[in-house]
Design an enzyme around this catalytic site. Structure first.
Site, PDB file in Angstrom:
ATOM      1  N   CYS A 106      15.829  21.110  24.559  1.00  0.00           N
ATOM      2  CA  CYS A 106      16.864  21.871  25.258  1.00  0.00           C
ATOM      3  C   CYS A 106      18.046  21.021  25.749  1.00  0.00           C
ATOM      4  CB  CYS A 106      16.244  22.654  26.403  1.00  0.00           C
ATOM      5  SG  CYS A 106      17.244  24.085  26.898  1.00  0.00           S
ATOM      6  N   LYS A 110      10.758  15.400  27.382  1.00  0.00           N
ATOM      7  CA  LYS A 110      12.174  15.727  27.539  1.00  0.00           C
ATOM      8  C   LYS A 110      12.893  14.599  28.270  1.00  0.00           C
ATOM      9  CE  LYS A 110      14.979  19.724  29.009  1.00  0.00           C
ATOM     10  NZ  LYS A 110      14.875  21.112  29.549  1.00  0.00           N
ATOM     11  N   GLU A 130      10.578  25.748  23.674  1.00  0.00           N
ATOM     12  CA  GLU A 130      10.248  24.852  24.784  1.00  0.00           C
ATOM     13  C   GLU A 130       9.182  25.484  25.680  1.00  0.00           C
ATOM     14  OE1 GLU A 130      12.679  22.683  28.487  1.00  0.00           O
ATOM     15  OE2 GLU A 130      13.635  24.260  27.278  1.00  0.00           O
TER      16      GLU A 130
END
Length: 689
Positions: A180, A124, A55
């Protein structure tokens, strides 16, 4: 599409993937791009088609408020442009993490790049803003995006959390990207992607390390892959991230359907490239058979229909690529002793539970069993004895009969008596030769007068006489006939139909393959369950040639010292046929793929672990022509000639996830199917050498 060689893992629907953890400098995109490209080139040289980076790997995750600095944004864009440009000569799909500005907001993105083309950017979805995380201070979530496209490196590319990257040249490869925290929420985006067809789920992560977190991540990723019947790739930030308040371990994981395929070194201060070969066909097979997976798709069809598919041609090498995945020689038998011991104990518990429950249900307290001195009847006798122990009944309630015929050897006859005595069951012998001779005479068969005509009638008269006696003995003693036949024999049709070893009141071995039966007996010896006398005879039985003992080696009919008839000479090596059975029954693979896997597992006796109970002189190897020959024999027997026997099986407990052949359980098939399609595929797609 070009034809790949038989020796390429990609021809057989495997895919080599990599999780990369490069060196990193916070807020130094030029350096980070250099390190990213270094690992990408290494991956491409290793025939990897997908390489995943952490990430925000181009900027560093811990840049904090520096993310809002124009200088850093300019440097990130330049780094991305370099990665895109140089990827034109790098034969792997790169997935890199980078901040992307759009609509006046900053998005934490995964950017997919292949051969100079930006395939898409995925923002994200869930930004953590608790404990040590403050991502909402710098970033916007995917739900705040208003556009379907964004410009990266001068290219207008798909933008959103709804992208699926679908390979045009590798069946079953559909990739989804999440970042994540997306994988930690109750309903992760990857779950919906899996329902929409994604098989390769990718998580670009930073994820600082605290005590116990590595184990939790590992459990989370393996469970993700199991729940979604998918692969799950996880790359976490490592060495180089700021340690102002946190530390980073760079955990890299590749999971598949609940299994951990590969994991990198944590806390490494050097770059890492963790590779694994994914089995896309296995995932497809499990999804095809799991009807509840499809039901779940139906329940979310409106959301799933809105996902966008981005087609990509994977950079698959044209030449051979050797499979590096371990393929167990004995899929029914774990090589690890501890796992194998647990498996054997579990199998025995299931068998004993099945037989004891059936006895309670019928109100019977005795069983009748034929004991030949071979593997199958030995295991069934052990199960019967253990069942009496469980029910609190004397082992004398096991009425065991050895029934010598025209080809019974002295060794098996002696071992049968020794075993019955050692286990403390009621032991009897009935010589079936007079009654079998009378039946042959009734049939006007030449063997009744001593002629050496050892045909199928000659063999089945003996098998039928044995079973007929057992049923009448059960009537006489108020008992239940315990069947001894195993899964391997049922698959190959190696049993006498009707009044023969095909039939019983209840079977205990019907879903246990021959290779596992050997280990169950060996495990009984290893764990000293029955004492020294039993251990000695069990060891002798394990060393005896597998034989139906129905045809004598001479016309004299005299008792031979050892079995003269070999089952494996007719139906093939059981260790190889059990391998074929597992992959045909469990996954339904095409024959060429089964042959490919068999060659990988069996062609080199030095490759891969062996179960420790197999002595060195019994560790066999099989070349591709031998595998092809016996696979063809298996297919003819399994598909075309033997189903009618399986359609009328007595009850038996299912033992393993590898499946059973009960017509009421795992396997329903027509008794008059043609094997032509299977043999044609085998002939066309498997070379002779």
């Amino acid at each position: 599409m070009r034809e790949l060689p038989f020796d390429s893992l990609y021809r057989h629907d495997f895919a080599r993937v990599a999780v990369a953890v490069p060196r990193l400098r916070v807020a130094d995109p030029a350096y980070n791009a250099e390190q990213t490209l270094l690992l990408a080139r290494q991956a491409a040289a290793d025939a990897v088609v997908l390489t995943v980076f952490p990430e925000l790997g181009l900027s560093g995750y811990t840049a904090d408020d520096l993310f809002h600095q124009d200088a850093l944004d300019d440097a990130v864009q330049a780094a991305l442009a370099r990665v895109v440009a140089e990827s034109a000569d790098i034969d792997t799909v790169l997935v890199v993490g980078a901040p992307v500005r759009s609509q006046g907001r900053l998005f934490n993105c995964a950017v997919a790049v292949c051969r100079g083309v930006v395939l898409g950017a995925v923002p994200k979805s869930y930004l953590p803003n608790y404990r040590e995380f403050y991502e909402k201070r710098q970033f916007a979530a995917a739900r705040e995006n208003l556009r379907t496209h964004v410009t990266i490196a001068g290219q207008r590319v798909p933008f959103g959390a709804d992208l699926l990257f679908t390979a045009s040249n590798l069946e079953g490869f559909v990739c989804h990207l999440e970042i994540c925290e997306d994988g930690w929420v109750p309903l992760p985006p990857s779950g919906f992607a899996a329902l929409a067809g994604a098989t390769v789920l990718v998580n670009l992560s930073a994820s600082n390390i605290v005590i116990g977190k590595a184990d939790y991540r590992r459990a989370l990723c393996t469970s993700h892959s199991a729940r979604y019947l998918a692969a799950y790739l996880y790359s976490a930030a490592g060495h180089g991230e700021s340690t102002t308040d946190l530390a980073w371990d760079g955990q890299a994981l590749v999971c598949e359907n609940g299994d951990l395929l590969a994991e990198g070194e944590r806390f490494a201060d050097h770059p890492q490239l963790v590779t694994a070969d994914l089995d896309l066909r296995r995932l497809a097979a499990d999804r095809l058979r799991t009807t509840s997976f499809a039901d779940n798709v139906h329940d979310h069809r409106e959301r799933l229909a809105g996902l966008r598919h981005i087609e990509v041609e994977l950079p698959i090498p044209a030449g051979p690529v050797e499979l590096r995945r371990e393929i167990a020689r004995f899929p029914y038998v774990p090589a690890d002793p501890a796992v194998r011991n647990d498996r054997c104990a579990e199998v025995q518990h299931i068998q004993v539970e099945g037989l004891s429950t059936r006895l309670r249900a019928t109100g019977l307290q005795r069983v009748v069993i034929g004991v030949s001195g071979g593997l199958d009847s030995t295991l069934a006798l052990i199960v019967a004895a253990k069942t009496m122990d469980r029910l609190g009944l004397p082992r004398a309630n096991v009425l065991a009969y050895t029934m010598p015929g025209f080809a019974t050897s002295g060794r098996t006859r002696t071992d049968a008596h020794r075993l019955m005595d050692a286990l403390g069951v009621t032991a009897r012998e009935i010589d079936i030769r007079p009654s079998a001779t009378q039946m042959l005479r009734d049939l006007n068969h030449p063997a009744a007068d001593g002629a050496a005509q050892y045909d199928v009638t000659y063999e089945n008269v003996q098998a039928g006489e044995r079973t007929s006696h057992l049923f009448r003995l059960a009537n006489q003693h108020g008992a239940l006939v315990v069947g001894t036949g195993d899964l391997s024999e049922l698959a190959l049709g190696w049993c006498t139909f009707g009044v023969g070893d095909h039939m019983a009141h209840y079977s205990v071995n019907a879903s246990v393959p021959k290779t596992l039966i050997k280990y169950l007996i060996a495990w009984s010896v290893e764990t000293a369950q029955f004492g020294q006398a039993a251990d000695e005879v069990l060891a002798s039985i394990l060393r005896t040639e597998i034989s139906p003992e129905l045809v004598p080696d001479t016309g004299s009919g005299t008792e031979a010292a050892a079995p003269s008839q070999s089952s494996e000479a007719t139906v093939g090596p059981y260790e190889l046929q059990d391998f074929h059975l597992y992959y045909l029954l469990r996954f339904g693979y095409r024959p060429s793929r089964v042959a490919y896997l068999a060659r990988h597992a069996w062609s080199d006796r030095e490759r891969g672990p062996w179960p420790d109970l197999i002595p060195a002189d019994q560790r066999n190897a099989y070349d591709l022509p031998t595998i092809k020959r016996w696979l063809a024999e298996f297919l003819r027997r399994f598909v075309q000639t033997s189903q009618f026997k399986r359609s009328t099986l007595p009850n038996a407990p299912k033992v393993g996830s590898g499946g059973s052949l009960s017509p009421r359980g795992d396997w329903r098939a027509p008794s008059d199917a043609s094997v032509a399609a299977w043999l044609d595929e085998l002939d066309r797609n498997v070379p002779e050498a």
